[in-house]
Design a protein around this motif. Structure first.
Motif, mmCIF file in Angstrom:
data_model
loop_
_atom_site.group_PDB
_atom_site.id
_atom_site.type_symbol
_atom_site.label_atom_id
_atom_site.label_comp_id
_atom_site.label_asym_id
_atom_site.label_seq_id
_atom_site.Cartn_x
_atom_site.Cartn_y
_atom_site.Cartn_z
ATOM 1 N N CYS A 286 -18.570 18.999 19.326
ATOM 2 C CA CYS A 286 -17.932 20.200 19.875
ATOM 3 C C CYS A 286 -17.458 21.109 18.754
ATOM 4 C CB CYS A 286 -16.760 19.806 20.773
ATOM 5 S SG CYS A 286 -15.927 21.229 21.543
ATOM 6 N N LYS A 287 -17.561 22.409 19.003
ATOM 7 C CA LYS A 287 -17.200 23.413 18.009
ATOM 8 C C LYS A 287 -15.691 23.517 17.832
ATOM 9 C CE LYS A 287 -18.236 28.258 16.886
ATOM 10 N NZ LYS A 287 -18.906 29.497 17.371
ATOM 11 N N HIS B 238 -17.142 21.836 26.677
ATOM 12 C CA HIS B 238 -17.332 21.856 25.237
ATOM 13 C C HIS B 238 -18.449 22.816 24.842
ATOM 14 C CE1 HIS B 238 -14.722 18.333 24.632
ATOM 15 N NE2 HIS B 238 -15.251 17.882 25.755
ATOM 16 N N GLN B 239 -18.326 23.362 23.650
ATOM 17 C CA GLN B 239 -19.381 24.173 23.060
ATOM 18 C C GLN B 239 -20.048 23.348 21.959
ATOM 19 O OE1 GLN B 239 -18.417 28.215 21.997
ATOM 20 N NE2 GLN B 239 -16.954 28.443 23.679
ATOM 21 N N TRP B 240 -21.282 22.946 22.200
ATOM 22 C CA TRP B 240 -21.940 21.956 21.358
ATOM 23 C C TRP B 240 -22.725 22.599 20.219
ATOM 24 C CZ3 TRP B 240 -19.933 17.477 22.324
ATOM 25 C CH2 TRP B 240 -19.538 17.146 23.621
#
Length: 321
Positions: free
Chosen positions: A72-73, A102-104
């Motif tokens: 995740c970012k 989440h931003q992957w």
């Protein structure tokens, strides 16, 4: 009437201790205690730990060339598989929101084998590191420092590569290295065996050698008492001027397991938030090995929820019958 005798407990607070007279005795006792270390019988254990760490690093690096890894970012969450899950457990940028998707982005080796560093000491019982001396000592992996204090030579020809930091840390691991399913499963089994040997060896060393961990952060110190460097980053306790609160460390403090969500055959292709109570939670190394074809012991079945339900629909069906 029976005779009863009453005892009065008294405390005497008038006793004074001259610390200047006790100081030479304490220093002499510490010096004599240092002669008992390293324990000769634990030297082979320390050497095996370094070998297992070296094998684990290389094996995980090999698996990551064939199995995608996402991180995740905005938080430490990671996901092993073709794409990231949809479970809403991300706190968001600077923790301004809760329960977000989440931003992957692509992950690396350090996202699975989390590096934990400690100050490198020449002897375990040398003087305590003060805050002004924090830059005078090198920082090395805590497991390597523990093995060094246990009598192993990390600069030995067969153990030298295991003393370096985990690399690569931020590089993409989405390589196209072609491995047959049999070779991939073989590497996965070696990875899991190295993981088990590393944790078992560190557990044995912790029974003999003192290691401290901060109660409020992940700082680790190998020695009978923690250092005095004021580096604790927990803002709640900043009134203590960043001083660490030391307690006895365990295996997870030196080798963080990095727990991840695990997808089972009965689960949907992409894990969703509504069913997260049914998914298993396992160490990242274990999930990576199972995805590569490794056979893990039955003791992990409860953690992986192998025979568990896959959705709330099954509960409704059972209630109707």
């Amino acid at each position: 009437m029976p005779f009863t005798k009453t005892f009065s407990l008294r405390r005497f607070y008038g006793t004074k201790v001259d610390l200047r007279k006790l100081r030479p005795m304490i220093l002499d006792r510490i010096e004599k205690r240092a002669h008992a270390y390293p324990v000769r019988s634990m030297v082979p254990v320390a050497q095996q730990v370094l070998l297992a760490r070296n094998a684990l690093i290389h094996a995980v690096s090999t698996l990551l060339h064939s199995i995608p890894l996402f991180v995740c970012k905005f938080c430490p969450e990671i996901c092993i598989g073709e794409q990231g899950h949809l479970i809403q457990t991300c706190p968001g940028y600077r923790r301004r929101a809760k329960n977000r998707v989440h931003q992957w982005v692509s992950g690396g080796l350090n996202d699975i084998l989390v590096p934990v560093e400690a100050y490198h000491l020449h002897t375990m019982f040398q003087r305590v590191i003060t805050h002004d001396q924090r830059f005078d000592f090198d920082r090395i992996p805590a497991v390597v420092e523990l093995c060094y204090q246990a009598g192993a030579d990390p600069h030995h020809q067969n153990l030298y590569s295991s003393s370096s930091n985990l690399e690569p840390s931020d590089d993409s691991v989405h390589g196209t290295q072609s491995l047959s399913p049999e070779d991939l499963a073989s590497v996965a089994n070696r990875t899991f065996n190295a993981w088990e040997a590393l944790r078992s060896g560190v557990h044995k060393l912790l029974l003999v050698y003192p290691v401290k961990v901060c109660k409020y952060c992940s700082e680790v110190h190998v020695g009978p008492s923690g250092h005095k460097a004021r580096l604790c980053g927990v803002f709640k306790y900043e009134t203590w001027k960043g001083a660490h609160f030391w307690m006895k460390a365990n295996v997870d403090d030196l080798i963080p397991p990095k727990i991840v969500w695990r997808r089972r055959p009965q689960d949907p292709p992409v894990l969703v938030n509504e069913m997260r109570g049914f998914y298993g939670r396992v160490p990242a190394v274990l999930d990576l090995c199972t995805k590569a074809g490794a056979i893990v012991p039955a003791k992990y079945n409860c953690m992986m929820k192998v025979q568990g339900l896959s959705s709330p629909v099954n509960i409704k069906i059972l209630q109707e019958h």
